[in-house]
Design a protein around this motif. Sequence first.
Motif, PDB file in Angstrom:
ATOM      1  N   ILE A   1      -4.126   1.595  -3.053  1.00 20.15           N
ATOM      2  CA  ILE A   1      -3.913   0.196  -3.448  1.00 20.15           C
ATOM      3  C   ILE A   1      -5.062  -0.665  -2.930  1.00 20.15           C
ATOM      4  O   ILE A   1      -5.684  -1.433  -3.668  1.00 20.15           O
ATOM      5  N   ARG A   2      -5.350  -0.527  -1.651  1.00 21.57           N
ATOM      6  CA  ARG A   2      -6.390  -1.358  -1.025  1.00 21.57           C
ATOM      7  C   ARG A   2      -7.772  -1.095  -1.631  1.00 21.57           C
ATOM      8  O   ARG A   2      -8.498  -2.041  -1.946  1.00 21.57           O
TER       9      ARG A   2
ATOM     10  N   ALA B   1     -13.263  -3.162  -6.528  1.00 18.83           N
ATOM     11  CA  ALA B   1     -12.952  -4.344  -7.340  1.00 18.83           C
ATOM     12  C   ALA B   1     -14.098  -4.756  -8.253  1.00 18.83           C
ATOM     13  O   ALA B   1     -13.879  -5.371  -9.308  1.00 18.83           O
TER      14      ALA B   1
ATOM     15  N   TYR C   1      -1.832 -10.998 -13.489  1.00 24.89           N
ATOM     16  CA  TYR C   1      -1.851  -9.902 -14.445  1.00 24.89           C
ATOM     17  C   TYR C   1      -1.495 -10.382 -15.842  1.00 24.89           C
ATOM     18  O   TYR C   1      -0.737 -11.331 -16.017  1.00 24.89           O
TER      19      TYR C   1
ATOM     20  N   GLU D   1       0.816  -1.218   0.000  1.00 33.84           N
ATOM     21  CA  GLU D   1       0.000   0.000   0.000  1.00 33.84           C
ATOM     22  C   GLU D   1       0.852   1.271   0.000  1.00 33.84           C
ATOM     23  O   GLU D   1       0.525   2.253  -0.666  1.00 33.84           O
TER      24      GLU D   1
ATOM     25  N   ASN E   1      -3.388 -11.856  -7.581  1.00 36.74           N
ATOM     26  CA  ASN E   1      -3.684 -11.294  -8.887  1.00 36.74           C
ATOM     27  C   ASN E   1      -2.871 -11.993  -9.974  1.00 36.74           C
ATOM     28  O   ASN E   1      -1.677 -12.187  -9.830  1.00 36.74           O
TER      29      ASN E   1
ATOM     30  N   LYS F   1      -8.014  -2.856  -4.938  1.00 35.09           N
ATOM     31  CA  LYS F   1      -8.079  -4.308  -4.789  1.00 35.09           C
ATOM     32  C   LYS F   1      -9.420  -4.773  -4.231  1.00 35.09           C
ATOM     33  O   LYS F   1      -9.902  -5.855  -4.568  1.00 35.09           O
ATOM     34  N   GLN F   2     -10.033  -3.942  -3.366  1.00 30.06           N
ATOM     35  CA  GLN F   2     -11.189  -4.412  -2.614  1.00 30.06           C
ATOM     36  C   GLN F   2     -12.446  -3.586  -2.874  1.00 30.06           C
ATOM     37  O   GLN F   2     -13.379  -4.043  -3.515  1.00 30.06           O
TER      38      GLN F   2
ATOM     39  N   ASN G   1      -5.701  -4.646 -14.556  1.00 37.79           N
ATOM     40  CA  ASN G   1      -5.139  -5.988 -14.667  1.00 37.79           C
ATOM     41  C   ASN G   1      -4.118  -6.071 -15.808  1.00 37.79           C
ATOM     42  O   ASN G   1      -3.948  -7.095 -16.441  1.00 37.79           O
TER      43      ASN G   1
ATOM     44  N   ILE H   1      -4.151 -11.109  -1.429  1.00 41.57           N
ATOM     45  CA  ILE H   1      -4.574 -10.751  -2.777  1.00 41.57           C
ATOM     46  C   ILE H   1      -3.786 -11.568  -3.779  1.00 41.57           C
ATOM     47  O   ILE H   1      -2.560 -11.538  -3.795  1.00 41.57           O
TER      48      ILE H   1
ATOM     49  N   LEU I   1      -3.395  -2.848 -11.015  1.00 44.09           N
ATOM     50  CA  LEU I   1      -4.548  -2.996 -10.127  1.00 44.09           C
ATOM     51  C   LEU I   1      -5.838  -2.513 -10.759  1.00 44.09           C
ATOM     52  O   LEU I   1      -6.895  -3.121 -10.589  1.00 44.09           O
TER      53      LEU I   1
END
Length: 418
Positions: free
Chosen positions: A135-136, A143, A324, A125, A322, A139-140, A211, A320, A208
């Motif tokens: 960042i969070r 999302a 990519y 983060e 991911n 991601k959340q 993707n 997390i 993020l």
Amino acid sequence: MKIGLLGLGTVGTGVLHLINQNGKNIEKKIGEKIEIKKILVKDPDKKRAPLADGKIIFNPDDILEDEEIDVVVEVMGKEHPALEYMIKAIKKGKNVVTANKEIIAAYGKELIKLAMENNVSILYEASVGGGIPIIRPLKQCLAANKIHEIKGILNGTTNYILTEMKEKGLDFEEALKDARQKGYAESDPTDDVDGFDAARKLAILCTLAFNKYILPEKIYTKGIRSVSKSDIKYAEELGYNIRLIACAKVDEEDRLEAWVHPVMIRKGNPLNGVNGVFNAILVDGNAVGEVMFYGQGAGMMPTASAVVADIMDVKNNIVIKNGYEDANIVSFEDTVSKYYIRLIALDKPGVMSKITGILGNKDISLLSVVQKGVMEDTAEIVLITHIASTGKIFEALKEMQSLKEIKSIKSVIRVEGE
């Protein structure tokens, strides 16, 4: 939860103080005490905070081989040897928290894959925006959205310099000197003023938001060295502020457009009023619309806040994972924008017709043309184009530079707004 801290510079010291200051509150939130067990430093003679007494070590393996340590927090900076320590920690089954944008931008894909293989987290983060939570949320919280565009001021040093140039009428070098004296700019400010820091952060955000994996060196990057106090003044007269903007979006063909460039931002745009060392990031999602994240993008305690929040997320089992894909990148020349162009030309008949002729041949029309002043036998001319292909703008500028009547092209800045 036992922590191994790699580095005790500005951010590491902030982490140490924050865990000590807010430890009881953190424990209530995650149901477990956080203890910094060992701290890796390089210089045995440097004076340390009393809170570090009894924890200092000089061999990284004292942390990486310690089975009691759950989380390795990397706040050393630079790529090496931090990267090697992070890889070893992950392979040893330790979660990793880092504020290292250089490493995440260049090696994030490989590190995330390695963390997935070893069933641990790598959280970062603090690598973008310091204490600003971005960042969070990507991601959340956001999302479920399809992100259309992400755009922002990602470097506090350049924003401070541009703010000082406007508010105090300083030229670039004077504002840079002031930023150094106040501790906002390094002795070598290249990463900041040439846009490389912002490009690294934008590369992380691209993974993020879209993707899409892109290396920072694939992002077209232009810094603020060429921005003068004349440009700042003319921008203000026209109703704009100049800011170093990092922008990324995906087109209808799923290609990624990403760039860092000085931009004239129209008054009324949320980014226009972001001053000083503050950062701001606009995210445009198809469900949530446009949201803005704003705050201090650097500094001891804001960055420490993000690092400690990641440590807490390890305990909360926020892992997390991911996968990519490599980005299909849009060439910067294929982007479109209005452009501000400031040039010095001979003050003689026929010069403007040659300039407008070159632009017309490239299908570039002009929104405004202003002659700002005459100096001996030369004149300063400011042009603002309608929306045009960046590639055509570059071609036109190259042709203009070949004219004997054009002494120099001083500034080329993108323009946003009506």
